[in-house]
Design an enzyme around this catalytic site. Structure first.
Site, PDB file in Angstrom:
ATOM      1  N   ASP A  45     -23.544  -4.977  12.095  1.00  0.00           N
ATOM      2  CA  ASP A  45     -24.754  -5.783  12.287  1.00  0.00           C
ATOM      3  C   ASP A  45     -25.944  -4.944  11.805  1.00  0.00           C
ATOM      4  OD1 ASP A  45     -25.645  -8.185  14.669  1.00  0.00           O
ATOM      5  OD2 ASP A  45     -27.117  -6.941  13.660  1.00  0.00           O
ATOM      6  N   ASP A  81     -26.600 -11.245   8.706  1.00  0.00           N
ATOM      7  CA  ASP A  81     -26.649  -9.779   8.754  1.00  0.00           C
ATOM      8  C   ASP A  81     -25.474  -9.182   9.498  1.00  0.00           C
ATOM      9  OD1 ASP A  81     -27.286 -10.357  11.411  1.00  0.00           O
ATOM     10  OD2 ASP A  81     -28.625  -8.629  11.561  1.00  0.00           O
ATOM     11  N   GLU A  82     -24.370  -9.941   9.628  1.00  0.00           N
ATOM     12  CA  GLU A  82     -23.252  -9.366  10.374  1.00  0.00           C
ATOM     13  C   GLU A  82     -21.904  -9.878   9.896  1.00  0.00           C
ATOM     14  OE1 GLU A  82     -24.882 -11.126  14.101  1.00  0.00           O
ATOM     15  OE2 GLU A  82     -22.764 -11.562  14.450  1.00  0.00           O
TER      16      GLU A  82
HETATM   17  N1  DCP Z   1     -33.062 -14.533  13.744  1.00  0.00           N
HETATM   18  C1  DCP Z   1     -33.950 -15.598  13.904  1.00  0.00           C
HETATM   19  N2  DCP Z   1     -34.128 -16.175  15.153  1.00  0.00           N
HETATM   20  C2  DCP Z   1     -33.448 -15.695  16.227  1.00  0.00           C
HETATM   21  C3  DCP Z   1     -32.555 -14.615  16.093  1.00  0.00           C
HETATM   22  C4  DCP Z   1     -32.392 -14.053  14.816  1.00  0.00           C
HETATM   23  O1  DCP Z   1     -34.547 -16.037  12.915  1.00  0.00           O
HETATM   24  N3  DCP Z   1     -33.641 -16.260  17.428  1.00  0.00           N
HETATM   25  C5  DCP Z   1     -32.914 -13.927  12.411  1.00  0.00           C
HETATM   26  C6  DCP Z   1     -33.858 -12.754  12.250  1.00  0.00           C
HETATM   27  C7  DCP Z   1     -32.986 -11.548  12.402  1.00  0.00           C
HETATM   28  C8  DCP Z   1     -31.631 -12.044  11.873  1.00  0.00           C
HETATM   29  O2  DCP Z   1     -31.600 -13.434  12.201  1.00  0.00           O
HETATM   30  O3  DCP Z   1     -33.478 -10.426  11.676  1.00  0.00           O
HETATM   31  C9  DCP Z   1     -30.458 -11.328  12.507  1.00  0.00           C
HETATM   32  O4  DCP Z   1     -30.434 -11.569  13.913  1.00  0.00           O
HETATM   33  P1  DCP Z   1     -30.004 -10.481  14.973  1.00  0.00           P
HETATM   34  O5  DCP Z   1     -29.721 -11.197  16.234  1.00  0.00           O
HETATM   35  O6  DCP Z   1     -28.930  -9.615  14.395  1.00  0.00           O
HETATM   36  O7  DCP Z   1     -31.348  -9.642  15.224  1.00  0.00           O
HETATM   37  P2  DCP Z   1     -32.021  -8.489  14.395  1.00  0.00           P
HETATM   38  O8  DCP Z   1     -31.197  -8.083  13.225  1.00  0.00           O
HETATM   39  O9  DCP Z   1     -33.413  -8.908  14.057  1.00  0.00           O
HETATM   40  O10 DCP Z   1     -32.142  -7.321  15.452  1.00  0.00           O
HETATM   41  P3  DCP Z   1     -31.003  -6.317  16.040  1.00  0.00           P
HETATM   42  O11 DCP Z   1     -31.437  -4.944  15.622  1.00  0.00           O
HETATM   43  O12 DCP Z   1     -31.088  -6.513  17.504  1.00  0.00           O
HETATM   44  O13 DCP Z   1     -29.706  -6.745  15.444  1.00  0.00           O
HETATM   45 CA    CA Z   2     -29.022  -7.539  13.414  1.00  0.00          CA
HETATM   46 CA    CA Z   3     -26.830 -10.344  13.789  1.00  0.00          CA
END
Ligand code: DCP
Ligand code: CA
Ligand code: CA
Length: 365
Positions: free
Chosen positions: A9, A109-110
């Protein structure tokens, strides 16, 4: 046979991509926003970098509230640019695919991956995971978190533990000690409702779930989900990494010979792109509910306009017609010329024979 499964991720994905493009953002709180357009600050935060998270900002928060929390902290407020993140995501997935036995992307992203055959044991799998992290850092300047374990549930929990930036390896001998103390709500597929039901049965931790009576779990949650809960708590959930998961979209972006804001010129240039996405639909036997026109402007910002149908479509005439009218609408809203134009079809009907972890899990959890 012991399987070696990984979950990767990317850390604060959208915000980190923006930091890579503009490193001066790094020390500042960064929020990626989806503006609804109703008022200047209407909309929600898509994600935030860890600097902003320190101040209590998180995904899904109203932009106005996030701004209030970041008042006086010099926040960078950035409009979400989904196309940009898709391009980075595709490059990462293509690189990953070459480094693992099987790759199953589960989001932008995962992904889950399988290293059972190529790595052979958890020590070598750890080395492979380290080179994956190094490769993404070298090629994309992005950090990510990876978990390794003997099942998907263990790998996913391990990568959660590794966030941000880490690598957590839960070899079989560590599995029980790793899982037992965690609350049941951490298990993939256990939402608030299931967690409450389990708590009412006196089951709070994954260890307690692993010792619960199989008959009782099945009578309370049904054979399928009850069986899943038990196996997940033991780290023996059986679901495999499914490679080359069904694509969720087809798209093509082309560069114009000359910048223009004429929708007819844009559409004309797109002809081969439209043929391409329609060909992909036809050859994969899919139909799409959403068509998106993509315009990349002279200042390299991205604008899109979509149409979603009630019933999925796959025929060339409908895609052509819709793309043209979307470009007519899009061209009215842009203040710079188009430099590149694209089309995307998405919202496919899901293939029936696809097995995945989510199949075991109730939608309402
Ligand atoms: N995303 C979004 N709305 C949400 C959750 C996520 O638009 N409620 C989008 C933005 C994030 C991407 O999806 O960058 C990936 O989600 P993740 O849950 O993996 O969160 P992040 O990558 O931002 O943070 P982390 O470091 O916790 O993985
Ligand atoms: Ca992420
Ligand atoms: Ca993710």
């Amino acid at each position: 046979m012991i399987r070696i499964i990984g979950h990767i991720d990317i850390d604060y994905f959208y915000a980190q991509v923006e930091e890579v493009e503009n490193p001066s953002l790094k020390p500042r709180p960064v929020i990626i926003c989806v503006f609804s357009g109703r008022t200047e600050d209407s909309g929600v935060v898509s994600t935030a970098n860890y600097v902003a998270r320190e101040f209590g900002v998180h995904s899904g928060m109203p932009i106005a509230l996030a701004k209030r929390k970041l008042m006086g902290k010099d926040p960078a407020v950035i409009r979400m640019d989904h196309e940009k993140y898709e391009v980075v995501s595709t490059r990462i997935m293509e690189d990953l695919e070459k480094r693992v036995d099987l790759l199953e992307p589960t989001g932008i992203d995962e992904a889950f991956f399988d290293l059972t055959t190529s790595a052979g044991d958890f020590n070598r799998a750890r080395k492979d995971a380290e080179s994956i992290k190094a490769s993404i850092l070298r090629n994309e300047h992005l950090t990510c978190s990876i978990g390794l374990g003997q099942s998907k549930v263990v790998a996913k929990l391990a990568s959660d533990t590794a966030k941000p930036g880490g690598l957590t390896v839960i070899s079989p001998d560590l599995t029980e000690a790793f899982l037992s103390p965690l609350p049941v709500s951490k298990l993939y597929g256990v939402g608030p409702k299931t967690a409450t039901a389990l708590n009412e049965m006196g089951i709070k931790t994954i260890g307690e779930l692993a010792r619960a009576s199989p008959a009782e779990l099945e009578s309370r949650f049904g054979r399928k989900f009850g069986g899943y809960l038990l196996s997940a708590s033991l780290g023996t959930d059986p679901s495999a990494v499914v490679a080359g998961l069904e694509p969720t979209q087809f798209s093509r972006i082309l560069t114009l010979k000359h910048d223009t804001r004429d929708p007819l010129e844009a559409y004309d240039r797109l002809s081969e792109g439209i043929d391409y996405v329609q060909g992909k639909l036809a050859s994969s036997g899919k139909a799409s509910k959403t068509i998106t026109a993509i315009g990349i402007l002279a200042d390299l910002s991205t604008r899109t306009k979509s149409k979603t149908f009630d019933a999925p479509i796959a025929d060339l005439a409908t895609i052509r017609e819709t793309t043209l009218s979307l470009f007519e609408e899009l061209s009215k809203t842009i203040e710079k010329d188009f430099r590149r134009v694209g089309v995307r079809v998405s919202g496919f009907e899901k293939a029936e024979d696809q097995t995945s972890l989510s199949e075991f899990v109730r939608p309402t959890g």
